[in-house]
Scaffold this active site. Structure first.
Site, PDB file in Angstrom:
ATOM      1  N   GLU A 134     -27.445 -18.512  22.773  1.00 16.52           N
ATOM      2  CA  GLU A 134     -26.056 -18.240  23.125  1.00 16.52           C
ATOM      3  C   GLU A 134     -25.178 -18.207  21.868  1.00 16.52           C
ATOM      4  O   GLU A 134     -24.251 -17.395  21.758  1.00 16.52           O
ATOM      5  CB  GLU A 134     -25.552 -19.290  24.126  1.00 16.52           C
TER       6      GLU A 134
ATOM      7  N   GLU B 220     -33.266 -20.593  30.635  1.00 20.15           N
ATOM      8  CA  GLU B 220     -32.567 -21.461  31.589  1.00 20.15           C
ATOM      9  C   GLU B 220     -33.093 -21.342  33.016  1.00 20.15           C
ATOM     10  O   GLU B 220     -33.206 -22.350  33.739  1.00 20.15           O
ATOM     11  CB  GLU B 220     -31.053 -21.149  31.555  1.00 20.15           C
TER      12      GLU B 220
END
Length: 291
Positions: free
Chosen positions: A132, A152
């Site tokens: 990210e 995730e």
């Protein structure tokens, strides 16, 4: 690498997680420094980094920052033990305290707008929150053994720190979907082919001085190229790129850039110096930006 006094207007805030140094004029190097945990971040580390990057933007003498990781990882994401404890407290109805990450996102970088550029020198794993961060930085250089992933979904969570809409714009919806929904890992070569990163370098030893790594040397070369230019022009050019990326249409971004920045550029010393140096056929002598 400990911080050293550089005659800054204010000294940088202390860090519990990152090692901070200034390896070249106008450059800040931030090393994610928890190698035994693959540089996984705690919430406290992220708030420390938010203070650091706010300081970086406000320190006139600094013009470019580089982030890299100690050991064999760039950053493996959030400290899952802390995340599990926070989730358990919330399920039990206990007060969770402050948010696990600041408004500027994971590592204070995944949603950072900021004023000055930050370059990633990805030396190993950039998973979860590490990916990210990469998704929102200005330039990205990676060692050829670096790996990128958003795993995730394999843990029942979601990459909520800003990368999903940004990746859709950078690498396109199909590839962003492939990363987020399958949790697959891609190589540095694939990341470059997809347009996620700028360059791939040779690998360097994970246990040596980070400044000896080809990926950090490449990032420093990019930083040097940026620093050769007017710091005012760098700040405003970066703002224009972000405006086009974040604020809708290209024309709307151009309008906002002109309205918000053109007067400050025209009134600044560096514009006058750049034009005068060209007329006099000499190298410009830039001053620290006052923007």
């Amino acid at each position: 690498m400990a911080m050293k006094s550089q005659g800054f207007k204010r000294q940088p805030p202390p860090q519990s997680y990152a090692a901070v140094s200034f390896p070249a004029p106008h450059v800040m190097l931030v090393v994610f420094n928890r190698p035994q945990a693959l540089n996984a971040m705690t919430s406290a580390a992220q708030y420390d980094l938010e203070s650091l990057f706010s300081w970086y933007d406000s320190e006139p003498s600094l013009r470019c920052a580089i982030v890299t990781g100690a050991g064999r990882a760039f950053c493996a994401g959030m400290d899952l033990k802390e995340w599990n404890q926070s989730t358990a407290r919330r399920v039990n109805g206990e007060h969770a305290g402050q948010q696990m990450m600041p408004r500027s996102g994971f590592g204070a970088l995944s949603r950072r707008h900021g004023k000055k550029p930050v370059i990633a020198a990805v030396n190993g794993l950039a998973f979860g929150g590490g990916m990210e961060i990469v998704s929102n930085l200005d330039l990205v250089v990676a060692a050829k053994s670096a790996r990128f992933a958003l795993p995730e979904a394999k843990r029942g969570v979601v990459a909520m720190a800003g990368s999903l809409p940004r990746l859709a714009r950078t690498i396109g919806r199909p590839r962003a979907t492939e990363l987020a929904l399958t949790g697959k890992t891609i190589t540095a070569a694939e990341a470059k082919e997809w347009g996620l990163i700028n360059a791939v370098t040779e690998d360097g030893p994970s246990d040596g001085d980070v400044l000896d790594r080809p990926v950090v040397k490449s990032a420093l070369e990019y930083a040097a190229s940026i620093i050769e230019n007017s710091p005012d022009s760098v700040i405003i050019s970066r703002a224009g790129i972000l405006s086009g990326w974040e604020d809708g249409s290209a024309e709307n971004g151009a309008r906002l850039l002109s309205e918000n920045w053109e007067p400050a550029l025209n009134e600044g010393e560096n514009l006058r110096e750049g034009l005068q140096a060209f007329a006099e056929k000499r190298a410009p002598k830039w001053v620290d930006s006052k923007l």
